[in-house]
Write an enzyme that holds these catalytic residues in place. Structure first.
Site, PDB file in Angstrom:
ATOM      1  N   GLU A   1      -6.731   0.068 -13.115  1.00 36.73           N
ATOM      2  CA  GLU A   1      -6.092   1.114 -12.303  1.00 36.73           C
ATOM      3  C   GLU A   1      -6.164   0.654 -10.860  1.00 36.73           C
ATOM      4  OE1 GLU A   1      -7.359   5.200 -12.974  1.00 36.73           O
ATOM      5  OE2 GLU A   1      -7.648   4.786 -15.101  1.00 36.73           O
TER       6      GLU A   1
ATOM      7  N   GLU B   1      -0.334   7.514 -18.095  1.00 37.45           N
ATOM      8  CA  GLU B   1      -1.302   8.479 -18.606  1.00 37.45           C
ATOM      9  C   GLU B   1      -0.594   9.804 -18.898  1.00 37.45           C
ATOM     10  OE1 GLU B   1      -4.568   9.277 -15.911  1.00 37.45           O
ATOM     11  OE2 GLU B   1      -5.714  10.248 -17.504  1.00 37.45           O
TER      12      GLU B   1
ATOM     13  N   GLU C   1     -13.697   5.112 -17.268  1.00 40.68           N
ATOM     14  CA  GLU C   1     -14.555   5.702 -16.229  1.00 40.68           C
ATOM     15  C   GLU C   1     -15.699   6.490 -16.880  1.00 40.68           C
ATOM     16  OE1 GLU C   1     -12.353   7.625 -13.032  1.00 40.68           O
ATOM     17  OE2 GLU C   1     -11.424   5.737 -12.477  1.00 40.68           O
TER      18      GLU C   1
HETATM   19  O1  AHR Z   1      -4.997   7.681 -12.397  1.00 40.06           O
HETATM   20  C1  AHR Z   1      -5.574   8.941 -12.269  1.00 40.06           C
HETATM   21  C2  AHR Z   1      -7.026   8.970 -12.678  1.00 40.06           C
HETATM   22  O2  AHR Z   1      -7.783   8.217 -11.795  1.00 40.06           O
HETATM   23  C3  AHR Z   1      -7.368   8.419 -14.033  1.00 40.06           C
HETATM   24  O3  AHR Z   1      -7.189   9.354 -15.053  1.00 40.06           O
HETATM   25  C4  AHR Z   1      -8.810   8.062 -13.896  1.00 40.06           C
HETATM   26  O4  AHR Z   1      -9.192   6.980 -14.707  1.00 40.06           O
HETATM   27  C5  AHR Z   1      -8.974   7.775 -12.416  1.00 40.06           C
HETATM   28  O5  AHR Z   1     -10.030   8.444 -11.872  1.00 40.06           O
END
Ligand code: AHR
Length: 477
Positions: free
Chosen positions: A283, A25, A166
């Site tokens: 994730e 990210e 999310e």
């Molecule tokens: O990985 C960090 C964050 O955690 C991501 O941006 C989000 O999708 C999650 O809440």
């Protein structure tokens, strides 16, 4: 003696290489600095990731995805706008030098499949459909001419597209019914552009997933995978943890499987018979209190400002191994998983500090699991403290065993029921203490070593597994 019995006659299913996916990210020093130095990818990091390997890479978020406008990241770098990038409450100045072409070239270099997360929170179906057309269409259109002008004649052929991230929280604070409606619009338009795209719908907890899928039920053909996330946060401090906290983190990692099972049950109860939607745990990993501001804190203060960087120890590596045992057992329903995140951020496999680079203990856990990728998972019987996962290919069998006990060395007997596999290579990951980690000064403190495994000649192997350790046996004829 701890006994591991591999049920060679009980195949579970193929472990998709996508289950060994990663996530990069635009957050903290993951993409910028960790992977990308402003003009090029760091070749030391790329080489380490290639060796891992990285079969799948998700980008550009995370929460960042729902602020990201893909057009900002194409064309000559000097013409790209400088934008306010946002993720997890962190605001960054993003020069957009790492955009679509750069990311997809990275995937090609790594041999990774690309998984692009689209913008629902602040984007439109048209914007995401345009991105898909830009990447995948082979028709002669303004967008594909632009792609060609930017240096890529052939379509990139990106199959995996996330429709938001999310969206119950940072991706727009939708409720499940509202998001299901949005999702239908986005997915319909995306399928018009490229019917072969595999779309990932954003899931959350059980209640959200049930209502989302119920609402989508008649249009379930629009979704291929349901995204869920799981971070382990209950293990106390990253390095100065107590015995109880050590076991708490390992238990939390093990519970990830129950979440996958519940999600699979909700999918099968909610969707029409015959409609298959896979689970994308896109994730996962440990998120220590030093690297976050939210509870539980266990008396630990966050390191301010929060950079999402944390020490990765042997304990985290064992927790990852425990999660992977569950992923293999759930091979029929788990279609992908992405460890969060690749470099420097959270449960990273690689860390950098200026010109220095090192692999974390979790890197080595994944490296030792390489033989399981694409293999057929087998059922295994084990005890509570010494656990295992096994898989087979036409070429042989791999068994990964974990001694979870913090204080007891174990003598382990692995019954493979495969007497024709007489050759073995066994490697061990451990350290004198469970909180051992690697660093720029000591990059090789925790790394695999060779391990002796002795055969009885009939498919039974004996090995000594020290406390808090993980080992993989690769058996061949
Ligand atoms: O990985 C960090 C964050 O955690 C991501 O941006 C989000 O999708 C999650 O809440």
């Amino acid at each position: 003696m701890d006994r591991i019995v591999v049920r060679a006659d009980e195949p579970i299913g193929r472990i998709s290489p996508r289950v060994y996916g990663h996530f990069a990210e635009h957050l903290g020093r993951c993409c910028y600095d960790g992977l990308w130095d402003g003009t090029a990818f760091r070749q030391d990091v790329v080489a380490a990731l290639r060796r891992l390997p990285v079969p799948l890479l998700r980008w550009p978020g995370g929460c960042y995805a729902d602020h990201y406008h893909w057009r900002d990241g194409i064309g000559p770098p000097e013409d790209r706008p400088r934008r306010l990038g946002m993720s997890c409450g962190l605001q960054v100045e993003d020069d957009n030098s790492l955009g679509t072409h750069e990311f997809l070239e990275l995937c090609r270099d790594l041999g990774a499949e690309a998984y692009v997360a689209g913008n629902v929170g602040s984007g439109t179906p048209q914007e995401l459909a345009d991105w898909l057309e830009y990447c995948n269409s082979d028709l002669d259109t303004q967008l594909t001419r632009e792609r060609k002008a930017n240096g890529r004649a052939r379509p990139f052929g990106v199959r995996l597209w996330g429709v938001g991230n999310e969206n119950w929280g940072c991706g727009g604070n939708f409720d499940p019914v509202g998001y299901a409606r949005e999702y239908s619009r986005f997915a319909t338009m995306l399928h018009h552009v490229d019917p072969s795209a595999e779309l990932v719908v954003c899931g959350h907890d059980d209640a959200w997933n049930a209502l989302l899928l119920e609402t989508l039920s008649k249009r379930a053909h629009l979704a291929d995978h349901l995204s869920i996330h799981r971070y382990w946060s209950g293990g106390g401090p990253e390095t100065a943890f107590s015995d109880d906290q050590y076991y708490a983190l390992l238990d939390e990692a093990a519970q990830t499987e129950a979440f996958i099972e519940r999600t699979a049950q909700i999918i099968s109860e909610t969707l029409p018979v015959g409609r298959r939607v896979g689970i994308a745990l896109d994730e996962w990993g440990v998120w220590h209190p030093e690297a976050r501001t939210w509870p539980p804190r266990a008396g630990v203060k966050p390191r301010l400002p929060v950079t999402y960087e944390q020490a990765g120890t042997l304990r985290d590596a064992l927790a990852a191994g425990i999660a992977l045992e569950g992923f293999h057992r759930q091979a029929r329903v788990l279609t992908m998983a992405n460890l969060a995140q690749t470099v420097n951020v959270l449960h990273a496999v690689v860390m950098t500090d200026g010109a220095r680079m090192w692999c974390t203990p979790t890197y080595w856990t994944l490296h030792l699991h390489k033989p399981h990728m694409g293999a057929t998972a087998l059922a295994v019987e084990a005890s509570d403290s010494v656990t295992a996962t096994a898989s087979r290919t036409d070429g042989g069998m791999a068994v990964t065993v974990i001694n979870r006990d913090l204080h007891r060395d174990a003598e382990v007997c692995v019954e493979t029921h495969a007497p024709s596999l007489t050759s073995v290579r066994a490697r061990l990951l451990t350290a004198p203490e469970a909180n051992a980690s690697n660093s720029g000064d000591e990059p090789e403190c925790v790394r695999p070593t060779e391990l002796a495994a002795v055969s009885d000649g009939g498919g039974v192997w004996r090995l000594d597994l020290p406390r808090h350790s993980l080992a993989t046996l690769v058996l061949s004829p």
